[in-house]
Design a protein around this motif. Sequence first.
Motif, PDB file in Angstrom:
ATOM      1  N   ILE A   1       0.764  -1.197   0.011  1.00 13.91           N
ATOM      2  CA  ILE A   1       0.078  -0.100  -0.045  1.00 13.91           C
ATOM      3  C   ILE A   1       0.986   1.236   0.081  1.00 13.91           C
ATOM      4  CG2 ILE A   1      -1.394   1.391   1.292  1.00 13.91           C
ATOM      5  CD1 ILE A   1      -3.267  -1.092   2.049  1.00 13.91           C
ATOM      6  N   PRO A   2       1.798   1.412   1.077  1.00 11.00           N
ATOM      7  CA  PRO A   2       2.578   2.571   0.779  1.00 11.00           C
ATOM      8  C   PRO A   2       3.563   2.706  -0.562  1.00 11.00           C
ATOM      9  CG  PRO A   2       3.053   1.631   2.956  1.00 11.00           C
ATOM     10  CD  PRO A   2       2.362   0.371   2.168  1.00 11.00           C
ATOM     11  N   ALA A   3       3.757   1.355  -1.227  1.00  6.46           N
ATOM     12  CA  ALA A   3       4.649   1.345  -2.277  1.00  6.46           C
ATOM     13  C   ALA A   3       3.592   1.831  -3.539  1.00  6.46           C
ATOM     14  CB  ALA A   3       4.905   0.205  -2.774  1.00  6.46           C
ATOM     15  N   LEU A   4       2.327   1.811  -3.486  1.00  4.82           N
ATOM     16  CA  LEU A   4       1.574   2.303  -4.415  1.00  4.82           C
ATOM     17  C   LEU A   4       1.132   3.670  -4.515  1.00  4.82           C
ATOM     18  CD1 LEU A   4      -1.624  -0.385  -4.108  1.00  4.82           C
ATOM     19  CD2 LEU A   4       0.194  -0.173  -5.855  1.00  4.82           C
ATOM     20  N   ASP A   5       1.104   3.912  -3.095  1.00  5.46           N
ATOM     21  CA  ASP A   5       0.986   5.672  -2.785  1.00  5.46           C
ATOM     22  C   ASP A   5       2.295   6.334  -2.950  1.00  5.46           C
ATOM     23  OD1 ASP A   5      -0.979   7.555  -1.622  1.00  5.46           O
ATOM     24  OD2 ASP A   5       0.847   7.719  -0.265  1.00  5.46           O
ATOM     25  N   ASP A   6       3.298   5.912  -2.810  1.00  2.76           N
ATOM     26  CA  ASP A   6       4.674   6.474  -2.926  1.00  2.76           C
ATOM     27  C   ASP A   6       4.665   7.763  -2.123  1.00  2.76           C
ATOM     28  OD1 ASP A   6       7.087   6.582  -4.043  1.00  2.76           O
ATOM     29  OD2 ASP A   6       6.748   7.747  -5.779  1.00  2.76           O
ATOM     30  N   TYR A   7       4.253   7.861  -1.113  1.00  3.71           N
ATOM     31  CA  TYR A   7       4.338   9.062  -0.142  1.00  3.71           C
ATOM     32  C   TYR A   7       4.377   8.425   1.455  1.00  3.71           C
ATOM     33  CZ  TYR A   7       3.136  13.005   2.832  1.00  3.71           C
ATOM     34  OH  TYR A   7       3.135  14.176   3.683  1.00  3.71           O
ATOM     35  N   LYS A   8       5.543   8.828   2.003  1.00  4.27           N
ATOM     36  CA  LYS A   8       5.649   8.247   3.420  1.00  4.27           C
ATOM     37  C   LYS A   8       5.404   9.501   4.308  1.00  4.27           C
ATOM     38  CE  LYS A   8       6.384   3.978   3.735  1.00  4.27           C
ATOM     39  NZ  LYS A   8       7.771   3.281   3.862  1.00  4.27           N
ATOM     40  N   HIS A   9       4.733   9.544   5.216  1.00 11.32           N
ATOM     41  CA  HIS A   9       4.298  10.684   6.138  1.00 11.32           C
ATOM     42  C   HIS A   9       5.287  10.531   7.245  1.00 11.32           C
ATOM     43  CE1 HIS A   9       2.254   7.322   8.253  1.00 11.32           C
ATOM     44  NE2 HIS A   9       2.630   8.188   9.350  1.00 11.32           N
ATOM     45  N   TYR A  10       6.157   9.789   7.272  1.00 12.04           N
ATOM     46  CA  TYR A  10       7.034   9.722   8.510  1.00 12.04           C
ATOM     47  C   TYR A  10       8.560   9.461   7.812  1.00 12.04           C
ATOM     48  CZ  TYR A  10       6.259   4.995   7.673  1.00 12.04           C
ATOM     49  OH  TYR A  10       5.763   3.679   7.258  1.00 12.04           O
ATOM     50  N   TYR A  11       9.525   9.728   8.942  1.00 16.65           N
ATOM     51  CA  TYR A  11      11.051   9.476   8.674  1.00 16.65           C
ATOM     52  C   TYR A  11      11.238   7.973   8.476  1.00 16.65           C
ATOM     53  CZ  TYR A  11      16.038   9.403   9.476  1.00 16.65           C
ATOM     54  OH  TYR A  11      17.165   9.399   9.356  1.00 16.65           O
ATOM     55  N   ILE A  12      12.158   7.813   7.573  1.00 17.46           N
ATOM     56  CA  ILE A  12      12.341   6.250   7.110  1.00 17.46           C
ATOM     57  C   ILE A  12      13.648   6.019   7.920  1.00 17.46           C
ATOM     58  CG2 ILE A  12      12.919   4.643   5.398  1.00 17.46           C
ATOM     59  CD1 ILE A  12      11.256   6.458   3.449  1.00 17.46           C
ATOM     60  N   SER A  13      13.309   5.353   8.988  1.00 19.17           N
ATOM     61  CA  SER A  13      14.426   5.139   9.907  1.00 19.17           C
ATOM     62  C   SER A  13      14.902   3.654   9.967  1.00 19.17           C
ATOM     63  CB  SER A  13      13.978   5.199  11.388  1.00 19.17           C
ATOM     64  OG  SER A  13      12.993   4.467  11.899  1.00 19.17           O
ATOM     65  N   ASP A  14      15.718   2.930  10.572  1.00 24.22           N
ATOM     66  CA  ASP A  14      16.365   1.863  10.532  1.00 24.22           C
ATOM     67  C   ASP A  14      15.041   0.792  10.944  1.00 24.22           C
ATOM     68  OD1 ASP A  14      18.840   2.628  10.247  1.00 24.22           O
ATOM     69  OD2 ASP A  14      19.594   2.444  12.059  1.00 24.22           O
ATOM     70  N   ASP A  15      14.225   1.246  11.922  1.00 26.97           N
ATOM     71  CA  ASP A  15      12.945   0.494  12.206  1.00 26.97           C
ATOM     72  C   ASP A  15      12.366   0.146  10.911  1.00 26.97           C
ATOM     73  OD1 ASP A  15      13.801   0.705  14.904  1.00 26.97           O
ATOM     74  OD2 ASP A  15      12.639   2.065  15.244  1.00 26.97           O
ATOM     75  N   GLU A  16      12.195   1.139  10.000  1.00 32.56           N
ATOM     76  CA  GLU A  16      11.319   0.888   8.958  1.00 32.56           C
ATOM     77  C   GLU A  16      12.017   0.006   8.014  1.00 32.56           C
ATOM     78  OE1 GLU A  16       8.107   1.781   6.082  1.00 32.56           O
ATOM     79  OE2 GLU A  16       8.443   1.968   8.311  1.00 32.56           O
ATOM     80  N   VAL A  17      13.253   0.106   7.819  1.00 31.30           N
ATOM     81  CA  VAL A  17      13.899  -1.133   7.075  1.00 31.30           C
ATOM     82  C   VAL A  17      13.573  -2.379   7.560  1.00 31.30           C
ATOM     83  CG1 VAL A  17      16.230  -1.842   6.295  1.00 31.30           C
ATOM     84  CG2 VAL A  17      15.709   0.516   6.311  1.00 31.30           C
ATOM     85  N   ASP A  18      13.828  -2.287   9.021  1.00 31.58           N
ATOM     86  CA  ASP A  18      13.517  -3.842   9.700  1.00 31.58           C
ATOM     87  C   ASP A  18      12.150  -4.147   9.352  1.00 31.58           C
ATOM     88  OD1 ASP A  18      14.390  -5.899  11.694  1.00 31.58           O
ATOM     89  OD2 ASP A  18      12.810  -4.926  12.764  1.00 31.58           O
ATOM     90  N   LYS A  19      11.180  -3.283   9.437  1.00 32.33           N
ATOM     91  CA  LYS A  19       9.626  -3.530   9.421  1.00 32.33           C
ATOM     92  C   LYS A  19       9.654  -4.255   7.872  1.00 32.33           C
ATOM     93  CE  LYS A  19       6.438  -0.985   7.683  1.00 32.33           C
ATOM     94  NZ  LYS A  19       5.412   0.231   7.645  1.00 32.33           N
ATOM     95  N   ILE A  20      10.047  -3.650   6.767  1.00 36.04           N
ATOM     96  CA  ILE A  20       9.934  -4.072   5.365  1.00 36.04           C
ATOM     97  C   ILE A  20      10.495  -5.368   5.430  1.00 36.04           C
ATOM     98  CG2 ILE A  20      10.802  -3.708   3.023  1.00 36.04           C
ATOM     99  CD1 ILE A  20       8.642  -1.646   4.157  1.00 36.04           C
ATOM    100  N   TRP A  21      11.866  -5.467   6.077  1.00 39.32           N
ATOM    101  CA  TRP A  21      12.366  -6.740   5.801  1.00 39.32           C
ATOM    102  C   TRP A  21      11.595  -8.060   6.402  1.00 39.32           C
ATOM    103  CZ3 TRP A  21      15.038  -9.550  10.180  1.00 39.32           C
ATOM    104  CH2 TRP A  21      15.672 -10.834   9.797  1.00 39.32           C
ATOM    105  N   ARG A  22      10.829  -7.870   7.789  1.00 38.47           N
ATOM    106  CA  ARG A  22      10.188  -8.670   8.523  1.00 38.47           C
ATOM    107  C   ARG A  22       8.976  -9.044   7.909  1.00 38.47           C
ATOM    108  NH1 ARG A  22       8.127  -6.802  12.723  1.00 38.47           N
ATOM    109  NH2 ARG A  22       8.654  -4.582  12.796  1.00 38.47           N
ATOM    110  N   TYR A  23       8.214  -7.892   7.257  1.00 38.91           N
ATOM    111  CA  TYR A  23       6.932  -8.217   6.559  1.00 38.91           C
ATOM    112  C   TYR A  23       6.968  -8.664   5.226  1.00 38.91           C
ATOM    113  CZ  TYR A  23       4.228  -5.636  10.288  1.00 38.91           C
ATOM    114  OH  TYR A  23       3.746  -4.939  11.290  1.00 38.91           O
ATOM    115  N   GLY A  24       8.417  -8.364   4.788  1.00 37.19           N
ATOM    116  CA  GLY A  24       8.410  -9.049   3.293  1.00 37.19           C
ATOM    117  C   GLY A  24       9.048 -10.524   3.427  1.00 37.19           C
ATOM    118  N   GLU A  25       9.439 -11.132   4.489  1.00 30.97           N
ATOM    119  CA  GLU A  25       9.924 -12.239   4.494  1.00 30.97           C
ATOM    120  C   GLU A  25       9.179 -13.385   3.887  1.00 30.97           C
ATOM    121  OE1 GLU A  25      12.102 -14.948   7.932  1.00 30.97           O
ATOM    122  OE2 GLU A  25      10.815 -13.472   8.393  1.00 30.97           O
ATOM    123  N   GLY A  26      10.078 -13.905   3.106  1.00 33.68           N
ATOM    124  CA  GLY A  26       9.111 -15.231   2.553  1.00 33.68           C
ATOM    125  C   GLY A  26       8.802 -14.914   1.125  1.00 33.68           C
ATOM    126  N   TRP A  27       8.447 -13.550   0.652  1.00 32.35           N
ATOM    127  CA  TRP A  27       7.923 -13.081  -0.751  1.00 32.35           C
ATOM    128  C   TRP A  27       8.526 -12.071  -1.351  1.00 32.35           C
ATOM    129  CZ3 TRP A  27       5.507  -8.453  -1.338  1.00 32.35           C
ATOM    130  CH2 TRP A  27       5.446  -7.600  -0.104  1.00 32.35           C
TER     131      TRP A  27
END
Length: 482
Positions: free
Chosen positions: A185-211
């Motif tokens: 959904i954020p990739a479709l919208d292409d707008y992040k309303h918050y700072y992209i920190s290490d936590d965001e990288v970790d979240k993408i890694w966790r949520y994207g695991e396996g696909w």
Amino acid sequence: MHLIIRATGAGAGMLSRLLAKNPNNLYDRMEKEARVRIVFTASSEEEAEAVIYVTPDPVELVKGASSAHNDITQYINDREFVVSSLFCTYIRSALGTALNGKTKEAYLPWVERKLALELTFGPVASNLPDRTLEELFTALGYEVLVERGDAEYNFVLKSRSSVRYIRLKGMQTLQTALRQLFVLIPALDDYKHYYISDDEVDKIWRYGEGWLENHPQRGLILKRTLRFAGAIRQYDSLMKSSDHLEGTQAPDEASGGMAEEEALSPPVASAAAEADAAPKVRLNDLRYAAIADVVEQLSLRRSIVDFGSGEGKLSARLASVPGVREIKAVEPSATAQLRAIERFAKLEGKAGVPVPEPVTGSLFYYDESLRSKDVMILCEVIEHIDEYRLGRVMDTIFHEYAPGTLILTTPNKEYNEVYEMDQEEMRHGDHRFEWSREAFAAWCSRWTEAYNYSVRLSGIGEFAQDYGYPTQMAIFTKEDTL
């Protein structure tokens, strides 16, 4: 903004249990200044449907905004209505049990069980064409239906609208389906309303695991979610670390008897690390440098007009070019102008450096004070103007303003393929067009035939065979100044 989760067939009745929500009760909470409601419109062992509806507080959306009281766009925008990263933030707490797979022990086996799911969400405001949007989900095994609203138009606005509703059907675990949505959904919208920190990288890694690691559009997804090269490299490092831990071998198996540190000699390892860490110059900086070089080579460069000057980065750079005495930084946005003024203030008191003058203006409004300057610059400006209006704008520039030299840059559409962009996709959501090299040359030729100017074409950025440069530049010179 809403998300509807519908499950049918075997196991459908587990939907409420995996979501940890009582299907007989209305879930109604305030989450980060937004009202989040979840209601079950169907709940049986063969069919269950949960509707998640979010209503943000429009006043809270603009509180603390850096553009407060300076820019009307804080009030006129789509953030209150569209499914975006904001929406995901609002509903994350309500869906936390399902996202993390931490349901009651009796239901744990169902976390890994695939259900016949139908996911409907929208409205989504995306600059991606329908085909690319569909490919993001079909690669995950979903059937995709993209719909637009029911409004009737007598012209092409509906077919060109970026606002769509998306319906997905497929067999998937609820946890994986939600994690995929929270990434895409954020990739479709292409707008992040918050700072992209290490936590965001970790979240993408966790949520994207396996696909995500095997997704054919992985590069596009990472570019639009993490945005910055450093964050993407950090994600790749996490992936490599994960792969290494999963496939760890004994030292003699991994490197023929050598320890891992010895497998790559120190000089080679050091060189590889330096190459990987070498910062890449941003294309925007390359444009500014190229324009400054052109200006410095001009015999007449005393007075400059920087149209669409934004936050004043180019104008400030041009102030250091020898021989420049006057710079008018023309910009319609009050917010950008305030930032430019702060930047220009740092130039005050420097010997021989003119302080650029902020001017509120637009290419659509004639300003007598901008006439007959030595240099006029339109850096990445014309592509934000509808093509049918471009003729009048350029007539004003060449005929009325009549600068000695006009420097114009615009994206090269052909180069988008190097960026692995879809053929219909543009580099910015506000671009009205992007031209190929041939089209750009044709427009430039048309202008030189109509006005008393000659033109020289060149490119800016990293050259790619068959595609040229990412940025096209035209330098128009008034004939009587040759």
